[in-house]
Scaffold this motif. Structure first.
Motif, short mmCIF file in Angstrom:
data_model
loop_
_atom_site.label_atom_id
_atom_site.label_comp_id
_atom_site.label_asym_id
_atom_site.label_seq_id
_atom_site.Cartn_x
_atom_site.Cartn_y
_atom_site.Cartn_z
N SER A 1 19.67 7.85 69.64
CA SER A 1 20.20 7.70 68.28
C SER A 1 19.08 7.76 67.24
CB SER A 1 20.95 6.37 68.16
OG SER A 1 21.43 6.16 66.85
N ARG A 2 17.95 7.12 67.54
CA ARG A 2 16.83 7.13 66.59
C ARG A 2 16.18 8.50 66.50
NH1 ARG A 2 14.71 1.45 69.12
NH2 ARG A 2 16.09 0.06 67.96
N VAL A 3 16.08 9.18 67.64
CA VAL A 3 15.53 10.53 67.62
C VAL A 3 16.45 11.46 66.84
CG1 VAL A 3 14.94 12.54 69.04
CG2 VAL A 3 14.21 10.26 69.74
N ALA A 4 17.76 11.27 66.98
CA ALA A 4 18.72 12.08 66.23
C ALA A 4 18.53 11.91 64.72
CB ALA A 4 20.15 11.71 66.64
N ALA A 5 18.31 10.67 64.29
CA ALA A 5 18.10 10.41 62.86
C ALA A 5 16.83 11.09 62.36
CB ALA A 5 18.04 8.91 62.61
N THR A 6 15.78 11.07 63.18
CA THR A 6 14.52 11.71 62.80
C THR A 6 14.69 13.23 62.74
OG1 THR A 6 13.29 9.94 63.90
CG2 THR A 6 12.09 11.95 63.39
N LEU A 7 15.40 13.79 63.73
CA LEU A 7 15.64 15.23 63.73
C LEU A 7 16.47 15.66 62.53
CD1 LEU A 7 16.39 15.76 67.54
CD2 LEU A 7 14.43 16.65 66.28
N GLU A 8 17.45 14.83 62.16
CA GLU A 8 18.27 15.15 60.99
C GLU A 8 17.42 15.22 59.73
OE1 GLU A 8 22.86 13.77 61.31
OE2 GLU A 8 21.40 12.15 61.26
N ALA A 9 16.48 14.28 59.62
CA ALA A 9 15.60 14.27 58.44
C ALA A 9 14.74 15.53 58.40
CB ALA A 9 14.72 13.02 58.46
N LEU A 10 14.27 15.98 59.56
CA LEU A 10 13.47 17.20 59.61
C LEU A 10 14.32 18.43 59.32
CD1 LEU A 10 11.21 16.46 62.72
CD2 LEU A 10 10.45 16.70 60.35
N CYS A 11 15.57 18.43 59.78
CA CYS A 11 16.47 19.56 59.52
C CYS A 11 16.72 19.73 58.02
CB CYS A 11 17.80 19.36 60.25
SG CYS A 11 17.72 19.59 62.04
N ARG A 12 16.68 18.61 57.29
CA ARG A 12 17.00 18.65 55.86
C ARG A 12 15.75 18.56 54.98
NH1 ARG A 12 21.03 17.02 58.73
NH2 ARG A 12 23.19 17.01 58.03
N ALA A 13 14.58 18.54 55.61
CA ALA A 13 13.34 18.35 54.86
C ALA A 13 13.09 19.45 53.85
CB ALA A 13 12.16 18.24 55.83
N GLU A 14 13.41 20.70 54.23
CA GLU A 14 13.17 21.82 53.31
C GLU A 14 14.06 21.69 52.07
OE1 GLU A 14 13.34 26.73 53.18
OE2 GLU A 14 14.00 25.64 54.98
N PHE A 15 15.32 21.34 52.26
CA PHE A 15 16.25 21.22 51.14
C PHE A 15 15.96 19.98 50.31
CE2 PHE A 15 18.42 23.50 54.55
CZ PHE A 15 18.74 24.68 53.90
#
Length: 244
Positions: A157-171
């Motif tokens: 769950s924590r890794v998923a939250a971190t990955l989500e932040a990276l997925c949206r980092a450009e935007f």
């Protein structure tokens, strides 16, 4: 905090108004109920076999909040233990944990997660049974078989939250697209730059030790095509399964 092996201790976490004071006492040395020295509230201790607490903190050199992680052990680090060896051990542990969790965000990750949650089947276990594996791989598989499923659910769950932040980092404007994709791939591959900001020090945390580390995901050189979109889709599918 995460449990580790060792003698049982009592961990006290104050939940008084505006107070988050935490301390540790050896079992038998004190009562199960103590008074918080910070706010005066009564706190009941929780039995544990040792604990490690991690918190995002302020970099003592730059003064910027959220730049480093402070790791507090409830036991003192043995005298004479080389800091570089401890640094290497912790880095290897973090990388191994990320590689394990990262498997659930690969192409067949959702199915692997379902199999692991329901039956305890590790990712790739069925295919490895028919293939020759090295001694290091066998040792890694044995360690994985002793994993705590409940703790792994929190880890994923924590890794998923971190990955989500990276997925949206450009935007979000916090990273360039290429940089975010490279670090996202690096996280999935378990690539971490992990270094001590300062040597281990004694702390008031029950006579334990405190380590301040700087952690960053190592950018991967070989990045999967459209990785942000693909991983984001896998995360959404995985979250639906996790919510069931």
């Amino acid at each position: 905090p995460e449990s580790t092996s060792g003698a049982e201790v009592l961990i006290f976490r104050c939940s008084g108004k505006g107070c988050r004071h935490t301390w540790v006492s050896g079992r038998g040395a004190t009562s199960f109920e103590q008074i918080c020295k910070a706010c005066g509230a009564s706190v009941v201790g929780e039995l544990s076999k040792g604990a490690i607490q991690c918190e995002v903190s302020k970099d003592p050199r730059s003064g910027i909040a959220g730049e480093v992680i402070r790791i507090r052990f409830d036991r003192p680090i043995g005298p004479g233990f080389p800091a570089y060896e401890l640094e290497a051990c912790l880095a290897s542990f973090v990388e191994a944990e990320l590689r394990f969790a990262g498997q659930f965000f690969k192409e067949e990750g959702v199915m692997d997660y379902i199999a692991y949650r329901k039956n305890g089947v590790l990712p790739g276990a069925s295919s490895d049974a028919h293939n020759d594996v090295s001694e290091d791989q066998q040792q890694q598989q044995q360690q994985q078989h002793s994993r705590d499923t409940k703790q792994d659910v929190l880890l994923v769950s924590r890794v998923a939250a971190t990955l989500e932040a990276l997925c949206r980092a450009e935007f979000a404007g916090t990273m360039r697209g290429g940089e975010a994709d490279a670090k996202l791939q690096g996280l999935l591959d378990g690539g971490v730059d992990f270094r001590f900001v300062s040597p281990p020090e004694s702390s008031g945390f029950g006579g334990g030790s405190t380590i301040t580390v700087a952690v960053d995901f190592r950018p991967a050189l070989d990045v999967e095509d459209r990785i942000s979109d693909r991983v984001d889709g896998r995360i959404q599918s995985l979250r639906k399964v996790m919510a069931e």
